[in-house]
Design a protein around this motif. Structure first.
Motif, short mmCIF file in Angstrom:
data_model
loop_
_atom_site.label_atom_id
_atom_site.label_comp_id
_atom_site.label_asym_id
_atom_site.label_seq_id
_atom_site.Cartn_x
_atom_site.Cartn_y
_atom_site.Cartn_z
N UNK A 94 2.59 19.41 -26.59
CA UNK A 94 1.43 18.52 -26.43
C UNK A 94 0.14 19.22 -26.84
N UNK A 95 0.01 20.50 -26.50
CA UNK A 95 -1.19 21.24 -26.89
C UNK A 95 -1.22 21.44 -28.40
N UNK A 96 -0.07 21.76 -28.97
CA UNK A 96 0.00 21.93 -30.42
C UNK A 96 -0.38 20.62 -31.13
N UNK A 97 0.11 19.50 -30.61
CA UNK A 97 -0.21 18.21 -31.22
C UNK A 97 -1.70 17.91 -31.09
N UNK A 98 -2.27 18.18 -29.93
CA UNK A 98 -3.71 17.98 -29.75
C UNK A 98 -4.50 18.82 -30.74
N UNK A 99 -4.09 20.05 -30.95
CA UNK A 99 -4.76 20.93 -31.90
C UNK A 99 -4.65 20.34 -33.31
N UNK A 100 -3.48 19.84 -33.65
CA UNK A 100 -3.29 19.23 -34.98
C UNK A 100 -4.16 17.98 -35.11
N UNK A 101 -4.25 17.18 -34.07
CA UNK A 101 -5.05 15.96 -34.12
C UNK A 101 -6.55 16.25 -34.16
N UNK A 102 -6.95 17.44 -33.72
CA UNK A 102 -8.35 17.82 -33.84
C UNK A 102 -8.70 18.17 -35.29
N UNK A 103 -7.68 18.39 -36.11
CA UNK A 103 -7.89 18.77 -37.51
C UNK A 103 -7.53 17.69 -38.50
N UNK A 104 -6.68 16.76 -38.12
CA UNK A 104 -6.24 15.72 -39.04
C UNK A 104 -5.93 14.45 -38.25
N UNK A 105 -6.19 13.33 -38.88
CA UNK A 105 -5.89 12.04 -38.25
C UNK A 105 -4.38 11.78 -38.33
N UNK A 106 -3.88 10.94 -37.45
CA UNK A 106 -2.48 10.54 -37.51
C UNK A 106 -2.28 9.66 -38.73
N UNK A 107 -1.17 9.64 -39.36
CA UNK A 107 0.06 10.36 -39.06
C UNK A 107 0.11 11.76 -39.66
N UNK A 108 -0.94 12.16 -40.37
CA UNK A 108 -0.95 13.49 -40.99
C UNK A 108 -0.82 14.60 -39.96
N UNK A 109 -1.44 14.44 -38.79
CA UNK A 109 -1.39 15.47 -37.76
C UNK A 109 0.06 15.74 -37.32
N UNK A 110 0.82 14.68 -37.09
CA UNK A 110 2.22 14.84 -36.68
C UNK A 110 3.05 15.48 -37.79
N UNK A 111 2.78 15.08 -39.03
CA UNK A 111 3.51 15.67 -40.16
C UNK A 111 3.21 17.16 -40.29
N UNK A 112 1.92 17.52 -40.17
CA UNK A 112 1.53 18.92 -40.28
C UNK A 112 2.14 19.73 -39.14
N UNK A 113 2.14 19.17 -37.93
CA UNK A 113 2.76 19.88 -36.81
C UNK A 113 4.26 20.04 -37.05
N UNK A 114 4.91 19.02 -37.60
CA UNK A 114 6.33 19.14 -37.93
C UNK A 114 6.60 20.26 -38.92
#
Length: 181
Positions: free
Chosen positions: A38-58
């Motif tokens: 969840x923290x990693x996803x929050x960090x990704x969402x602080x840098x990119x909008x969805x769905x890019x944040x989830x893809x980058x985290x993946x």
């Protein structure tokens, strides 16, 4: 996390395709993701909008999985995993988040910080996402005192307009925001 089931459609000549090997991730990797996902996803969402944040985290977690055997040999696997994840997220985000101008690591680097990645990551996790110092430290695999120092050192060198800035549309989780210590 397992790979999807392969198609059972016969190939020409009545042959069946070879099934890809089942991918079973090590329990320690799954525990790391369950603890910090969840923290990693929050960090990704602080840098990119969805769905890019989830893809980058993946992609970042895929890189951690590939390097897992080396990561668990390190003295601090959580810190090593955080380095891989945060570096990949910052590199791949392409500044597509809600207010990327206020979150770019370059802002912190040219301000002369001693440890720009540490101070930047602590700022995003604590000041932007609202995690406590202890929670940010846990996600980063760092000592709480080091995260506290990074926040204090960063605040002394960052423009006042940026310190404490929360991007539009990015609010901390309820009950997670702590006063500055």
């Amino acid at each position: 996390m397992r790979a999807p089931a392969p198609s059972r459609t016969p190939l020409p000549g009545g042959r069946r395709p070879l099934a890809p090997p089942a991918v079973t991730l090590p329990p320690a990797f799954e525990a790391l993701y369950a603890l910090h996902g969840a923290r990693y996803l929050g960090y990704a969402q602080a840098h990119a909008a969805e769905p890019a944040a989830s893809r980058i985290l993946g992609e970042a977690m895929g890189e951690v999985a590939i390097r897992w055997a080396d990561i668990v040999r390190r003295s601090n696997p959580a810190a090593c995993a955080w380095t891989v994840v945060s570096t990949r997220i910052r590199a791949r985000s392409g500044a597509t988040g809600p207010d990327p101008a206020g979150l770019t690591p370059g802002l912190f680097e040219w301000r002369g910080l001693r440890h720009p990645a540490l101070e930047y990551d602590a700022f995003v996790l604590h000041d932007v996402l609202g995690y406590s110092i202890e929670e940010a430290a846990e996600a980063m695999g760092a000592e709480a005192s080091r995260v506290r120092y990074a926040l204090l050192a960063g605040r002394g060198r960052v423009r006042p307009a940026v310190a404490g800035h929360r991007p539009a549309g990015l609010l901390p989780a309820a009950g997670r925001n702590t006063p500055h210590e």
